[in-house]
Every structure is written in C-alpha cells, then in structure tokens.
Scaffold this motif. Structure first.
Motif, PDB file in Angstrom:
ATOM      1  N   PRO A  79       0.829  -1.203   0.000  1.00 51.54           N
ATOM      2  CA  PRO A  79       0.000   0.000   0.000  1.00 51.54           C
ATOM      3  C   PRO A  79       0.865   1.255   0.000  1.00 51.54           C
ATOM      4  CG  PRO A  79       0.015  -1.000   2.172  1.00 51.54           C
ATOM      5  CD  PRO A  79       0.762  -1.921   1.258  1.00 51.54           C
TER       6      PRO A  79
ATOM      7  N   PRO B  33       2.311   4.820   1.107  1.00 52.71           N
ATOM      8  CA  PRO B  33       2.452   5.357   2.457  1.00 52.71           C
ATOM      9  C   PRO B  33       1.383   6.410   2.739  1.00 52.71           C
ATOM     10  CG  PRO B  33       4.140   6.260   1.014  1.00 52.71           C
ATOM     11  CD  PRO B  33       3.397   5.209   0.235  1.00 52.71           C
ATOM     12  N   LEU B  34       0.961   6.491   3.988  1.00 46.70           N
ATOM     13  CA  LEU B  34      -0.006   7.500   4.380  1.00 46.70           C
ATOM     14  C   LEU B  34       0.714   8.801   4.703  1.00 46.70           C
ATOM     15  CD1 LEU B  34      -2.401   5.503   6.741  1.00 46.70           C
ATOM     16  CD2 LEU B  34      -2.736   6.079   4.345  1.00 46.70           C
TER      17      LEU B  34
ATOM     18  N   ASP C 144      -3.878  12.215   5.888  1.00 48.13           N
ATOM     19  CA  ASP C 144      -4.766  11.125   5.495  1.00 48.13           C
ATOM     20  C   ASP C 144      -5.484  10.560   6.713  1.00 48.13           C
ATOM     21  OD1 ASP C 144      -4.044  11.285   2.815  1.00 48.13           O
ATOM     22  OD2 ASP C 144      -2.449   9.797   3.024  1.00 48.13           O
TER      23      ASP C 144
ATOM     24  N   ALA D 152      -7.386   7.737   6.213  1.00 52.80           N
ATOM     25  CA  ALA D 152      -7.499   6.309   5.882  1.00 52.80           C
ATOM     26  C   ALA D 152      -6.574   6.002   4.716  1.00 52.80           C
ATOM     27  CB  ALA D 152      -8.937   5.968   5.514  1.00 52.80           C
ATOM     28  N   ALA D 153      -6.332   4.727   4.488  1.00 52.52           N
ATOM     29  CA  ALA D 153      -5.538   4.308   3.336  1.00 52.52           C
ATOM     30  C   ALA D 153      -6.380   4.440   2.067  1.00 52.52           C
ATOM     31  CB  ALA D 153      -5.103   2.857   3.509  1.00 52.52           C
TER      32      ALA D 153
ATOM     33  N   THR E  94      -9.935   2.545   1.017  1.00 49.26           N
ATOM     34  CA  THR E  94     -10.691   2.111   2.187  1.00 49.26           C
ATOM     35  C   THR E  94     -12.161   2.448   1.978  1.00 49.26           C
ATOM     36  OG1 THR E  94      -8.799   2.489   3.642  1.00 49.26           O
ATOM     37  CG2 THR E  94     -10.965   2.390   4.686  1.00 49.26           C
TER      38      THR E  94
END
Length: 69
Positions: free
Chosen positions: A17, A19-20, A24, A26-27, A30
């Motif tokens: 995934p 990176p946040l 953010d 949420a990823a 989502t």
C-alpha cells in the motif's frame, strides 16, 4: 541465527500500500473514504515558502472519510 534472504527484503510494489501522509484519515481504497483537497495547502502541494506540504506530502490531496451517519 539466520540472515535475511533477498526474498525477505524485496517489497512487492503491486501489493504494497502507498504510504499515508499526516493529513490522510485512511488508506486509499478504504471503504467510506475518498480523495479530497488538502486543507493546509489548498491543493497546490506547496507551503508559502515553496517547500512540499507536510500534510499531503506534496500531492495536494488527502484521503478522508466521506458519508456518515
């Protein structure tokens, strides 16, 4: 003690995934989230002094919760 093999250290770019960023909530992907304009830089991705926005990582966008109840 065993050493790590190359297979253990190589990340799979397809299943890793992104990176946040600090802004953010949420990823990406989502359920119940969506992309929005960064409130800190107003979507330009830069701070007034020309540096990358720390809230969105310079993208100008954040992932935030949508909907509600």
């Amino acid at each position: 003690m065993s050493a790590c093999s190359m297979e253990d250290t190589i990340m799979d770019p397809i299943n890793t995934p992104p990176p946040l960023n600090p802004g953010d909530e949420a990823a990406p992907g989502t359920p119940g989230s969506g992309e929005g304009i960064c409130p800190v830089c107003s979507g330009c991705g830069k701070t007034p002094d020309g540096k990358s926005c720390p809230n969105c990582g310079g993208s100008g966008r954040i992932v935030e919760g949508i909907g509600g109840g």
